[in-house]
Design an enzyme around this catalytic site. Structure first.
Site, short mmCIF file in Angstrom:
data_model
loop_
_atom_site.label_atom_id
_atom_site.label_comp_id
_atom_site.label_asym_id
_atom_site.label_seq_id
_atom_site.Cartn_x
_atom_site.Cartn_y
_atom_site.Cartn_z
N HIS A 173 -64.33 12.95 98.15
CA HIS A 173 -64.83 13.14 96.79
C HIS A 173 -65.31 14.58 96.59
O HIS A 173 -66.18 15.06 97.30
CB HIS A 173 -65.99 12.17 96.54
CG HIS A 173 -66.54 12.21 95.15
ND1 HIS A 173 -67.87 12.44 94.89
CD2 HIS A 173 -65.93 12.06 93.94
CE1 HIS A 173 -68.06 12.40 93.58
NE2 HIS A 173 -66.91 12.18 93.00
N GLU A 212 -60.22 14.39 96.03
CA GLU A 212 -60.38 14.38 94.58
C GLU A 212 -61.09 15.66 94.19
O GLU A 212 -62.06 16.07 94.85
CB GLU A 212 -61.23 13.15 94.18
CG GLU A 212 -61.42 12.95 92.69
CD GLU A 212 -62.73 13.49 92.14
OE1 GLU A 212 -62.97 13.33 90.95
OE2 GLU A 212 -63.54 14.09 92.91
N HIS A 222 -67.31 20.84 88.40
CA HIS A 222 -67.70 19.50 87.93
C HIS A 222 -68.54 19.52 86.66
O HIS A 222 -68.19 18.91 85.65
CB HIS A 222 -68.44 18.74 89.03
CG HIS A 222 -68.83 17.35 88.62
ND1 HIS A 222 -69.98 17.07 87.91
CD2 HIS A 222 -68.21 16.16 88.78
CE1 HIS A 222 -70.06 15.78 87.67
NE2 HIS A 222 -69.00 15.20 88.18
N GLU A 273 -58.87 15.40 88.88
CA GLU A 273 -59.58 14.82 87.74
C GLU A 273 -59.74 15.91 86.68
O GLU A 273 -60.36 16.94 86.92
CB GLU A 273 -60.96 14.29 88.15
CG GLU A 273 -61.64 13.69 86.91
CD GLU A 273 -63.10 13.33 87.07
OE1 GLU A 273 -63.60 13.20 88.21
OE2 GLU A 273 -63.76 13.19 86.02
#
Ligand code: G3P
Ligand code: MG
Length: 251
Positions: A11, A38, A53, A113
């Site tokens: 992650h 990811e 992020h 993502e």
């Protein structure tokens, strides 16, 4: 192309062990044996796709303010490692292009993502995926493209129709199944903390693999796998693997 989803996906790289969404994080994940990572993708003020992020710089750099208002040259000067630990001082915010190249060199699979800053959904997906498409070797399994943003997924459907898409949800809307069909997503990516055996069964009933974020404890991972979850996102790929198998680094 068939989608070969591993049980454990690093992650944001390996977020417990190296600063998230950095090349150091990708290396850490690969060294820990993660088969996929990811990563979160945004664009800078001047439209350069980067790994990041949050909407703001504050938590993961030595600067503050919105990412959407910073151009790439300025962003690149920031330290994206010291907040995590002194040994990562000077780690930079990577471009998406660098991350793709690193994934190829490390021979790991990717889940990209698309994480747009507010109001930049279409632009972020369009720019990031056009670039990724132009750089990604045709003979490698393509990245899984996921997003919480339906607009970003619609754009992904237009720009990279043959790359698999994952529908990310935290609180699913009532019509999530219709949206998943319309977006023609290959996976359902959900918040592990909200799940029950019944909710996972409902997602699986659509015929799609279910991926759950973010799981760092073996007990929770075992429960999710028992409910039929295919893969989980973890900040600690090796730690969770060891906890699940009872094996330490020396076997
Ligand atoms: O893609 C899974 C997970 O990363 C979604 O949540 O906030 O960690 O990007 P977040
Ligand atoms: Mg993410």
């Amino acid at each position: 192309m068939s989608l070969s989803i591993p049980r454990l996906i690093g992650h944001r790289g390996a977020a417990r062990h190296a600063p998230e969404n950095t090349l150091a994080g990708m290396r850490a994940a690969a060294l820990q044996g993660a088969l996929w990572v990811e990563l979160d993708v945004k664009i800078t003020a001047d439209g350069v796709p980067v790994l990041f992020h949050d909407d703001d710089l504050d938590r993961t750099t030595n600067c503050h303010g919105p990412v959407a208002q910073m151009d790439f040259t300025s962003l690149r000067r920031l330290d994206a490692g010291s907040w995590f630990g002194a040994s990562f001082r000077g780690e930079r915010v990577p471009t998406l292009a660098e991350a793709l190249q690193a994934a190829i060199l490390l021979d790991i699979g990717l889940n990209l993502e698309i994480k747009p800053c507010p109001g930049r959904d279409e632009q972020t997906a369009g720019i990031a995926l056009s670039m990724a498409l132009s750089l990604w070797p045709a003979d490698r399994p393509p990245p899984l493209v996921s997003s919480f943003s339906v607009t970003a997924l619609e754009m992904a459907q237009q720009v990279a129709p043959h790359w698999p898409r994952g529908y990310l949800m935290d609180e699913p809307p009532d019509d999530w199944a219709a949206i998943a069909d319309r977006l023609d997503v290959r996976t359902i990516n959900i918040n592990a903390a909200r799940q029950t055996a019944e909710s996972i069964a409902a997602y699986r009933a659509t015929g799609r693999p279910v991926l759950a974020y973010t799981v760092n404890e073996a007990e929770q991972a075992r429960r999710l796998f028992a409910w039929g979850v295919t893969g989980i996102f973890t900040d600690t790929p090796q730690g969770l693997f060891q906890a699940l198998t009872g094996k330490g680094p020396k076997g």
